[in-house]
Design a protein around this motif. Structure first.
Motif, PDB file in Angstrom:
ATOM      1  N   TRP A 132       0.827  -1.204   0.000  1.00 41.46           N
ATOM      2  CA  TRP A 132       0.000   0.000   0.000  1.00 41.46           C
ATOM      3  C   TRP A 132       0.860   1.252   0.000  1.00 41.46           C
ATOM      4  CZ3 TRP A 132      -1.119   3.103   4.736  1.00 41.46           C
ATOM      5  CH2 TRP A 132      -2.026   4.158   4.493  1.00 41.46           C
ATOM      6  N   LEU A 133       1.872   1.280   0.865  1.00 41.24           N
ATOM      7  CA  LEU A 133       2.674   2.495   0.988  1.00 41.24           C
ATOM      8  C   LEU A 133       3.402   2.842  -0.301  1.00 41.24           C
ATOM      9  CD1 LEU A 133       4.171   2.033   4.572  1.00 41.24           C
ATOM     10  CD2 LEU A 133       2.447   3.704   3.861  1.00 41.24           C
ATOM     11  N   ASP A 134       3.782   1.844  -1.102  1.00 40.30           N
ATOM     12  CA  ASP A 134       4.524   2.140  -2.334  1.00 40.30           C
ATOM     13  C   ASP A 134       3.675   2.868  -3.364  1.00 40.30           C
ATOM     14  OD1 ASP A 134       3.259  -0.577  -2.614  1.00 40.30           O
ATOM     15  OD2 ASP A 134       4.036  -0.376  -4.647  1.00 40.30           O
ATOM     16  N   ASN A 135       2.355   2.889  -3.163  1.00 40.64           N
ATOM     17  CA  ASN A 135       1.472   3.617  -4.070  1.00 40.64           C
ATOM     18  C   ASN A 135       0.993   4.950  -3.501  1.00 40.64           C
ATOM     19  OD1 ASN A 135       0.232   0.545  -5.312  1.00 40.64           O
ATOM     20  ND2 ASN A 135       1.247   2.082  -6.571  1.00 40.64           N
ATOM     21  N   ILE A 136       1.523   5.350  -2.342  1.00 43.41           N
ATOM     22  CA  ILE A 136       1.232   6.689  -1.826  1.00 43.41           C
ATOM     23  C   ILE A 136       2.042   7.681  -2.657  1.00 43.41           C
ATOM     24  CG2 ILE A 136       1.370   8.228   0.159  1.00 43.41           C
ATOM     25  CD1 ILE A 136      -0.634   5.992   0.576  1.00 43.41           C
ATOM     26  N   PRO A 137       1.398   8.635  -3.331  1.00 38.00           N
ATOM     27  CA  PRO A 137       2.129   9.559  -4.209  1.00 38.00           C
ATOM     28  C   PRO A 137       3.180  10.374  -3.460  1.00 38.00           C
ATOM     29  CG  PRO A 137      -0.218   9.623  -4.691  1.00 38.00           C
ATOM     30  CD  PRO A 137      -0.067   8.833  -3.424  1.00 38.00           C
ATOM     31  N   GLY A 242      -2.222   7.393 -16.186  1.00 40.42           N
ATOM     32  CA  GLY A 242      -3.349   6.568 -15.797  1.00 40.42           C
ATOM     33  C   GLY A 242      -3.393   5.216 -16.477  1.00 40.42           C
ATOM     34  N   SER A 243      -2.468   4.952 -17.386  1.00 46.10           N
ATOM     35  CA  SER A 243      -2.501   3.696 -18.132  1.00 46.10           C
ATOM     36  C   SER A 243      -1.771   2.562 -17.423  1.00 46.10           C
ATOM     37  CB  SER A 243      -1.884   3.893 -19.519  1.00 46.10           C
ATOM     38  OG  SER A 243      -0.482   4.139 -19.421  1.00 46.10           O
ATOM     39  N   CYS A 244      -1.015   2.891 -16.369  1.00 46.41           N
ATOM     40  CA  CYS A 244      -0.236   1.863 -15.675  1.00 46.41           C
ATOM     41  C   CYS A 244      -0.141   2.206 -14.198  1.00 46.41           C
ATOM     42  CB  CYS A 244       1.167   1.747 -16.271  1.00 46.41           C
ATOM     43  SG  CYS A 244       2.199   3.227 -16.074  1.00 46.41           S
ATOM     44  N   ASP A 245       0.233   1.199 -13.429  1.00 47.85           N
ATOM     45  CA  ASP A 245       0.550   1.443 -12.031  1.00 47.85           C
ATOM     46  C   ASP A 245       1.877   2.205 -11.963  1.00 47.85           C
ATOM     47  OD1 ASP A 245       0.488   1.240  -9.222  1.00 47.85           O
ATOM     48  OD2 ASP A 245       1.707  -0.576  -9.271  1.00 47.85           O
ATOM     49  N   VAL A 246       1.973   3.157 -11.052  1.00 48.78           N
ATOM     50  CA  VAL A 246       3.222   3.889 -10.824  1.00 48.78           C
ATOM     51  C   VAL A 246       3.575   3.722  -9.352  1.00 48.78           C
ATOM     52  CG1 VAL A 246       4.404   6.102 -10.887  1.00 48.78           C
ATOM     53  CG2 VAL A 246       2.703   5.560 -12.643  1.00 48.78           C
ATOM     54  N   THR A 247       4.771   3.223  -9.093  1.00 43.58           N
ATOM     55  CA  THR A 247       5.142   2.868  -7.735  1.00 43.58           C
ATOM     56  C   THR A 247       6.587   3.270  -7.461  1.00 43.58           C
ATOM     57  OG1 THR A 247       5.370   0.981  -6.218  1.00 43.58           O
ATOM     58  CG2 THR A 247       5.800   0.552  -8.518  1.00 43.58           C
TER      59      THR A 247
END
Length: 337
Positions: A132-137, A242-247
């Motif tokens: 979860w944390l890796d997807n916090i902007p 918005g086309s991919c996950d960004v982490t």
């Protein structure tokens, strides 16, 4: 023909829009398993290990009438569903399972599981934040010949350029956790993750909170950062359209301090390999004579050993960081040396 005009944003703003905006990657209900492999989808034995940890938390709390298990960033809800299925009957009857996720509730999720977009106000039991944390902007900065600058990105292409001097808050976090030495060195400003984790600890009235994620420490920060994109099971350039996950990997050591400041009374920072082995996932191959005595049991045990090996591989999922913090109870004994 009019030329396209680039929109230059900070990475934090671009990630927020790309992942959680009106038509963002997670807002529209993308399933994580379709884009990258997680421990949850690698094997149900991951959830079984978390269920064993939940049993230990229940004992330390004195078997309360209601025990929360909260899956933060639940995705499709597989983790909390599998924990519920693995829990012993007496414990399962007292569980209050909650999935925290902004995507729509999947039709197949049990009606017992509460589905909500935000954290509960109070948690007594176990809160799990798996990837979860890796997807916090967050924002990205780079040391240039003119000093440290915030990196700006064109969300339609992923092109970058130097921007303004980082804020005082960003500079203070950098100084403490990720100092930049040479021109070209980059850092990902982790204080939004620290704040997010602290918000979990503040809601933990009694129990344990666990963060599991790609991570690094102050002694081993990657020189050029870790921003990555994932789409359809492959690594792709981190384009925040918005086309991919960004982490980006997580500075769990910084989150540790944030959790302690928020009220955590005990802390353990370890690896998934060590934690899962302590919880019984040894990866030991079954004895060959079992193949003759009980072929079906041998095949099942062999499959379990293979799944355990993937979950504990130090070069893969086993290298993930585990940050366990508690309030009002000690770290459960299986996790402590």
């Amino acid at each position: 023909m009019a030329a396209l005009v680039s929109e230059w944003l900070t990475w934090r703003t671009a990630m927020e829009r790309a992942l959680y905006g009106e038509s963002g990657f997670y807002r529209r209900g993308e399933r994580p398993a379709e884009h990258f492999r997680t421990s949850v989808h690698a094997s149900p034995r991951f959830a079984a290990a978390i269920a064993r940890l939940l049993v230990e938390v229940d004992v330390l709390l004195g078997h309360p009438d209601r025990l929360d298990v909260v899956d933060i960033g639940a995705g499709s809800g597989h983790l909390v569903s599998n924990i519920l299925a693995c829990a012993p009957p007496d414990l399962a009857a007292r569980l209050a399972p909650t999935a925290v996720e902004i995507a729509p509730r999947p039709a197949e999720i049990s009606p017992r599981i509460a589905w909500r977009p935000d954290l509960p106000d109070r948690i007594t039991g176990l809160a799990v934040a798996n990837e979860w944390l890796d997807n916090i902007p967050l924002d990205v900065v780079e040391r240039t010949p003119d000093g440290v600058r915030t990196v700006l990105v064109d969300p339609s292409t992923g092109s970058e350029r130097p921007g303004p001097v980082p804020s005082a808050e960003d500079r203070a976090w950098l100084e403490r956790w990720w100092p930049l030495r040479e021109p070209g060195d980059r850092a990902e400003i982790g204080h939004p993750r620290c704040a997010a984790w602290a918000s979990v600890i503040r809601r933990l009235s009694r129990g344990l909170a666990l963060a599991v994620d790609y991570s690094h420490s102050r002694e081993s920060r990657p020189v050029y950062g870790t921003l990555t994109g994932y789409r359809d099971g492959a690594t792709v350039p981190a384009v925040p359209d918005g086309s991919c996950d960004v982490t980006a990997h997580v500075a769990l050591d910084a989150c540790t301090t944030a959790g302690e400041r928020a009220g955590a009374t005990s802390t353990l920072l370890t690896t998934q390999r060590d934690a899962l082995r302590a919880l019984g996932l040894t990866g030991t191959r079954p004895p060959l004579d079992l193949a003759h005595r009980d072929p079906r049991a041998y095949v099942a045990a062999l499959c379990h050993a293979g799944e355990d090996a993937e979950l504990t591989d130090p070069a893969g999922l086993g290298g993930f960081g585990w940050l366990a913090q508690t309030t009002d109870i000690p770290i459960p004994s299986p996790l402590t040396p």
